[in-house]
Design an enzyme around this catalytic site. Sequence first.
Site, PDB file in Angstrom:
ATOM      1  N   HIS A  21       0.822  -1.215   0.000  1.00 30.85           N
ATOM      2  CA  HIS A  21       0.000   0.000   0.000  1.00 30.85           C
ATOM      3  C   HIS A  21       0.858   1.269   0.000  1.00 30.85           C
ATOM      4  CE1 HIS A  21      -4.103  -1.635   0.243  1.00 30.85           C
ATOM      5  NE2 HIS A  21      -3.507  -2.674   0.814  1.00 30.85           N
ATOM      6  N   ASP A  23       2.240   2.424  -3.102  1.00 32.44           N
ATOM      7  CA  ASP A  23       2.322   3.090  -4.418  1.00 32.44           C
ATOM      8  C   ASP A  23       1.522   4.386  -4.460  1.00 32.44           C
ATOM      9  OD1 ASP A  23      -0.074   1.613  -4.472  1.00 32.44           O
ATOM     10  OD2 ASP A  23       0.223   0.844  -6.507  1.00 32.44           O
ATOM     11  N   GLY A 118      -9.247 -11.453  -9.216  1.00 33.71           N
ATOM     12  CA  GLY A 118      -9.569 -10.717  -7.992  1.00 33.71           C
ATOM     13  C   GLY A 118      -8.925 -11.306  -6.755  1.00 33.71           C
ATOM     14  N   ALA A 119      -7.773 -11.976  -6.910  1.00 37.50           N
ATOM     15  CA  ALA A 119      -7.140 -12.643  -5.769  1.00 37.50           C
ATOM     16  C   ALA A 119      -5.859 -11.944  -5.339  1.00 37.50           C
ATOM     17  CB  ALA A 119      -6.855 -14.108  -6.113  1.00 37.50           C
ATOM     18  N   GLY A 120      -5.639 -10.732  -5.827  1.00 36.83           N
ATOM     19  CA  GLY A 120      -4.448  -9.986  -5.424  1.00 36.83           C
ATOM     20  C   GLY A 120      -3.236 -10.279  -6.281  1.00 36.83           C
ATOM     21  N   SER A 122      -3.124  -9.311  -9.497  1.00 39.79           N
ATOM     22  CA  SER A 122      -3.155  -8.316 -10.561  1.00 39.79           C
ATOM     23  C   SER A 122      -3.745  -8.825 -11.855  1.00 39.79           C
ATOM     24  CB  SER A 122      -1.741  -7.805 -10.823  1.00 39.79           C
ATOM     25  OG  SER A 122      -1.728  -6.443 -10.692  1.00 39.79           O
ATOM     26  N   SER A 124      -6.291  -7.684 -13.073  1.00 38.44           N
ATOM     27  CA  SER A 124      -6.788  -6.515 -13.805  1.00 38.44           C
ATOM     28  C   SER A 124      -5.669  -5.817 -14.585  1.00 38.44           C
ATOM     29  CB  SER A 124      -7.501  -5.545 -12.861  1.00 38.44           C
ATOM     30  OG  SER A 124      -6.661  -5.177 -11.807  1.00 38.44           O
ATOM     31  N   GLU A 156      -8.189   1.611 -15.636  1.00 40.70           N
ATOM     32  CA  GLU A 156      -8.614   1.219 -14.285  1.00 40.70           C
ATOM     33  C   GLU A 156      -9.092   2.401 -13.465  1.00 40.70           C
ATOM     34  OE1 GLU A 156      -7.504  -1.924 -11.551  1.00 40.70           O
ATOM     35  OE2 GLU A 156      -5.733  -2.189 -12.814  1.00 40.70           O
ATOM     36  N   ASP A 168       0.850  -1.967 -10.187  1.00 40.99           N
ATOM     37  CA  ASP A 168       0.474  -3.177 -10.918  1.00 40.99           C
ATOM     38  C   ASP A 168       0.781  -3.108 -12.413  1.00 40.99           C
ATOM     39  OD1 ASP A 168      -0.284  -3.951  -8.415  1.00 40.99           O
ATOM     40  OD2 ASP A 168      -2.431  -3.816  -8.787  1.00 40.99           O
TER      41      ASP A 168
HETATM   42  C1  GLA Z   1      -3.748  -3.178  -5.179  1.00 39.43           C
HETATM   43  C2  GLA Z   1      -3.575  -1.926  -6.037  1.00 39.43           C
HETATM   44  C3  GLA Z   1      -2.112  -1.513  -6.109  1.00 39.43           C
HETATM   45  C4  GLA Z   1      -1.518  -1.415  -4.705  1.00 39.43           C
HETATM   46  C5  GLA Z   1      -1.815  -2.666  -3.891  1.00 39.43           C
HETATM   47  C6  GLA Z   1      -1.400  -2.556  -2.449  1.00 39.43           C
HETATM   48  O1  GLA Z   1      -3.127  -4.265  -5.794  1.00 39.43           O
HETATM   49  O2  GLA Z   1      -4.048  -2.159  -7.349  1.00 39.43           O
HETATM   50  O3  GLA Z   1      -2.005  -0.297  -6.814  1.00 39.43           O
HETATM   51  O4  GLA Z   1      -1.992  -0.266  -4.052  1.00 39.43           O
HETATM   52  O5  GLA Z   1      -3.195  -2.977  -3.901  1.00 39.43           O
HETATM   53  O6  GLA Z   1      -0.018  -2.511  -2.316  1.00 39.43           O
END
Ligand code: GLA
Length: 382
Positions: A21, A23, A118-120, A122, A124, A156, A168
Amino acid sequence: GPGAARRAFFAPGRVNLLGGHLDYNGGPVLPTAIDRGTFIAVAPRSDGRVRLASTFSEAVYDRPLRELPSERTGAWYDYPLGVVAALRRGEPERSKPLDSRFMDLGFDVLFGGNLPVGAGLSSSASICVGTAYALDASFELGLDALQRVGAALHAEREFVGVHCGIMDPYAVGFARPRQVLWLDCKDESFEHLPLDFASVSIGVIDTGVQRALARGEFNRRVAECAAAFEALRPHVPGATVLRDIPLEVLEAHESELDPTIARRARHVIEEVARTFAARAALEKGDIETFGRSMAETHASLRDLYECSSEELDVIVDAALAVDGVHGARLTGAGFGGCVVAFASAGVERDVERVVGDAYENRYGRRPPVAFFQGDEGPREIT
Ligand code: GLA
């Protein structure tokens, strides 16, 4: 569909190792691509329509290219549609708008992939950067890598409406094999740092659970950090982002802040220092210290940033108990999704067994566990 002109492309997903968190607070981040992502097949048409279909949803977008919606529709194809809309408008700046030849032709695109959505990881950015790459290559738009990343970001933020940072699309767009990306989100400069993938292994363990309000919670964190910065900036001349606030300044004024805002600020400011220290450890080949930083990041995201979940914590604790696992943390925004574990090569089966047992004892099922070797940015495949 028929036709000889079909071409296929691939864009990877990513995990972020350090800089959770940071960026959108102008801090440094350390992501690396993984060799799972989005497959994109493109075939030009001749009737000016755009059709977007995928292997994981029945919903198909099918309309004239000249009648693009101006905002999100709520369907999965908002992501590629946002990229098409950005390119059409000539976003980001410096890229020329799609020419009329492109508009008159139209195209079919089929999306597939092997990233959990949607699992972190990326999914998207993978689909957005991949779409920009595939259209650029198919229609010779002449974009550079930064413009493709910019189009993905625009999609996005402006079209889908997530106030995400730059990590991302950069992580996907600029990935190189056997390297991690050091990205300074304040000035958007980046460099590649080598990681010895022969001796370390990056594991991803999927909770399979995503909090329904994750997007709203993410945007709330962005707003809380903005509020922290507004409160603290008068005390730091020249500060332009929360990353610029020294810990001493936060500590001197912490009691004046709303306690939630103060916790968010503390996470961000400590995470900045932790990420710089972790980089120094990585450059010395000290993977134990690097891994320990990841575990500290997780604790901070859990306790101060409050974006973890019980399932994520169970997996992180189990993973850290395995001999040879140096670090583990939630990846991406949190609120569910995946854990990334940083381990010595050779302990993969132990991680799978120990974490699987712990999770099964608690939740009655074994989570998917996969190991990755890093990957490179978007490319054409045959
Ligand atoms: C998501 C957001 C990123 C970043 C992370 C947390 O993946 O898309 O831009 O803020 O959360 O590090």
